[in-house]
Design a protein around this motif. Structure first.
Motif, short mmCIF file in Angstrom:
data_model
loop_
_atom_site.label_atom_id
_atom_site.label_comp_id
_atom_site.label_asym_id
_atom_site.label_seq_id
_atom_site.Cartn_x
_atom_site.Cartn_y
_atom_site.Cartn_z
N LYS A 1 2.70 11.94 28.55
CA LYS A 1 3.65 10.84 28.17
C LYS A 1 3.13 9.84 29.07
O LYS A 1 3.33 8.56 28.64
CB LYS A 1 5.13 11.41 28.51
CG LYS A 1 5.98 10.44 28.14
CD LYS A 1 7.50 11.01 28.28
CE LYS A 1 8.60 10.09 28.00
NZ LYS A 1 9.71 10.69 28.09
N ALA A 2 2.91 9.81 30.43
CA ALA A 2 2.64 8.64 31.19
C ALA A 2 1.42 8.18 30.64
O ALA A 2 1.44 6.86 30.88
CB ALA A 2 2.88 9.32 32.68
N SER A 3 0.54 8.82 30.42
CA SER A 3 -0.89 8.25 30.12
C SER A 3 -0.65 7.45 28.79
O SER A 3 -1.13 6.50 28.77
CB SER A 3 -1.75 9.54 30.05
OG SER A 3 -2.95 8.87 29.71
N VAL A 4 0.16 7.90 27.89
CA VAL A 4 0.31 7.22 26.76
C VAL A 4 1.05 6.06 26.67
O VAL A 4 0.73 4.95 26.05
CB VAL A 4 1.04 8.13 25.40
CG1 VAL A 4 1.42 7.51 24.33
CG2 VAL A 4 0.34 9.39 25.24
N GLN A 5 2.13 6.17 27.65
CA GLN A 5 2.95 5.00 27.75
C GLN A 5 2.12 3.72 28.42
O GLN A 5 2.42 2.67 28.28
CB GLN A 5 4.12 5.30 28.61
CG GLN A 5 5.25 6.11 27.86
CD GLN A 5 6.31 6.53 28.47
OE1 GLN A 5 6.44 6.62 30.15
NE2 GLN A 5 7.51 7.00 27.89
N SER A 6 1.13 4.07 29.56
CA SER A 6 0.42 3.19 30.29
C SER A 6 -0.65 2.73 29.63
O SER A 6 -1.28 1.94 30.03
CB SER A 6 0.15 3.98 31.69
OG SER A 6 -0.73 4.95 31.32
N LEU B 1 -2.71 20.92 24.47
CA LEU B 1 -1.65 19.66 24.12
C LEU B 1 -1.90 19.35 22.72
O LEU B 1 -0.89 19.10 21.84
CB LEU B 1 -1.84 18.42 25.08
CG LEU B 1 -1.50 18.65 26.34
CD1 LEU B 1 -2.00 17.53 27.34
CD2 LEU B 1 0.16 18.98 26.58
N ILE B 2 -3.22 19.18 22.40
CA ILE B 2 -3.32 18.95 20.87
C ILE B 2 -2.73 19.88 19.86
O ILE B 2 -2.35 19.50 18.93
CB ILE B 2 -4.91 18.97 20.46
CG1 ILE B 2 -5.54 17.49 21.45
CG2 ILE B 2 -5.29 18.67 19.04
CD1 ILE B 2 -7.12 17.42 21.53
N ASP B 3 -3.10 20.95 20.38
CA ASP B 3 -2.46 22.02 19.51
C ASP B 3 -1.07 22.07 19.40
O ASP B 3 -0.39 22.08 18.33
CB ASP B 3 -3.09 23.39 19.92
CG ASP B 3 -4.42 23.97 19.79
OD1 ASP B 3 -5.08 23.11 18.83
OD2 ASP B 3 -4.91 24.71 20.23
N PHE B 4 -0.38 21.96 20.72
CA PHE B 4 0.89 21.90 20.72
C PHE B 4 1.70 20.62 19.73
O PHE B 4 2.73 20.73 19.19
CB PHE B 4 1.35 21.63 22.09
CG PHE B 4 2.86 21.88 22.46
CD1 PHE B 4 3.57 23.01 22.50
CD2 PHE B 4 3.41 20.63 22.68
CE1 PHE B 4 5.06 22.89 22.58
CE2 PHE B 4 4.88 20.68 22.91
CZ PHE B 4 5.53 21.71 22.92
N LEU B 5 0.90 19.54 19.91
CA LEU B 5 1.61 18.28 19.38
C LEU B 5 1.44 18.53 17.84
O LEU B 5 1.83 17.79 17.21
CB LEU B 5 0.91 17.08 20.06
CG LEU B 5 1.38 16.92 21.48
CD1 LEU B 5 0.52 15.72 21.88
CD2 LEU B 5 2.80 16.61 21.66
#
Length: 217
Positions: free
Chosen positions: A193-198, A213-217
Motif C-alpha cells: 500500500k505504501a509503495s503504491v501510494q508513493s 500478493l498478485i494472487d491475493f489481489l
C-alpha cells in the motif's frame, strides 16, 4: 564386560523394536513433508504427469492447476537441490518419475557452500536403500555408518512430525495437490500500500511475496 554386552544388546533390541514401529508409521502416512507427500504422489503418479519440485517459494507460490489439471506440487519447505536430487532418485528407483518436472532453482543454490545443502536429511528413512541418499549422508558425516546402526537414527528430528502426520492421515487428510497457498501478512500489505501510494515499484519485495500478493489481489 558381560554386563556391558547385556545392556548393549538390550539397547539394540529396543532400538529395533521402536524402529520397526516408526517404520510402519512412516510407510502409513500420506500427509506432511516428512515422507507423506512423496508417498502420496508415488501412489498417484499416473494421475500427475507434470510435477513442480522446489522449496517454499514454489510450494506456496505455484498452484499446479495453473499449469495443468494433471499437475502436482511436490515442493517441500526449506529444501534445496540435494533434497530434490534425492526425491528424483527415489521416484526413479520406484518407476514413478513424471513425464515433466518443473524445477525451482534459486540463485542462492550456486553460491552456498556444498556442505550447507542439508535437504537430504529429510530423507534419512531411505539411508541404506537409496544410493544417492546414502552417499549424501555419508559425505555429510564420516560416522554415518556407525550412527545408522541404530534404526531410530533415521527419525532424528521428525518423530513428532511423523506421528502428527499419521493422525492427519487417519482422519482422511491427504496432500491432494501438494499446493499450500500462503496469504500475505499485514506487513506485506502495508508495504504494498505504501509503495503504491508513493508511486514506487515493488522491486524490493521478496519475489515470493510479490507472487502471493498478485494472487491475493
Amino acid at each position: 564386560m558381560k554386563r556391558f554386552c547385556f545392556w548393549l544388546a538390550l539397547l539394540f533390541f529396543y532400538d529395533r523394536l521402536l524402529g520397526a514401529a516408526l517404520d510402519a508409521n512412516y510407510r502409513y502416512v500420506r500427509w506432511g513433508e516428512c515422507g507423506g507427500k512423496l508417498q502420496y504422489y508415488a501412489d498417484n503418479q499416473s494421475k500427475f504427469p507434470l510435477v513442480v519440485l522446489g522449496a517454499s517459494r514454489s510450494l506456496n507460490g505455484i498452484d499446479p492447476a495453473c499449469l495443468s489439471q494433471s499437475a502436482y506440487n511436490l515442493s517441500h519447505s526449506a529444501m534445496d537441490l540435494s533434497f530434490n536430487a534425492c526425491a528424483v532418485s527415489l521416484l526413479g528407483r520406484q518407476g514413478k518419475l513424471p513425464k515433466v518436472i518443473v524445477l525451482d532453482v534459486a540463485p542462492e543454490y550456486f553460491f552456498r557452500p556444498a556442505e550447507s545443502m542439508r535437504g537430504y536429511q529429510r530423507l534419512y528413512y531411505y539411508y541404506g536403500s537409496d544410493p544417492l541418499v546414502t552417499r549424501y549422508v555419508q559425505e555429510g558425516s564420516r560416522t554415518a555408518p556407525l550412527e545408522f546402526l541404530f534404526s531410530t537414527r533415521r527419525y532424528n528430528g521428525i518423530v513428532t512430525a511423523n506421528l502428527y502426520a499419521a493422525v492427519k492421515t487417519k482422519k482422511g487428510e491427504r496432500a491432494v495437490t501438494g499446493y499450500e497457498p500462503l496469504a500475505p501478512g499485514p506487513k506485506d500489505l502495508e508495504r504494498l500500500k505504501a509503495s503504491v501510494q508513493s508511486g514506487q515499484d515493488t522491486e524490493k519485495l521478496d519475489p515470493a511475496v510479490e507472487l502471493r500478493l498478485i494472487d491475493f489481489l
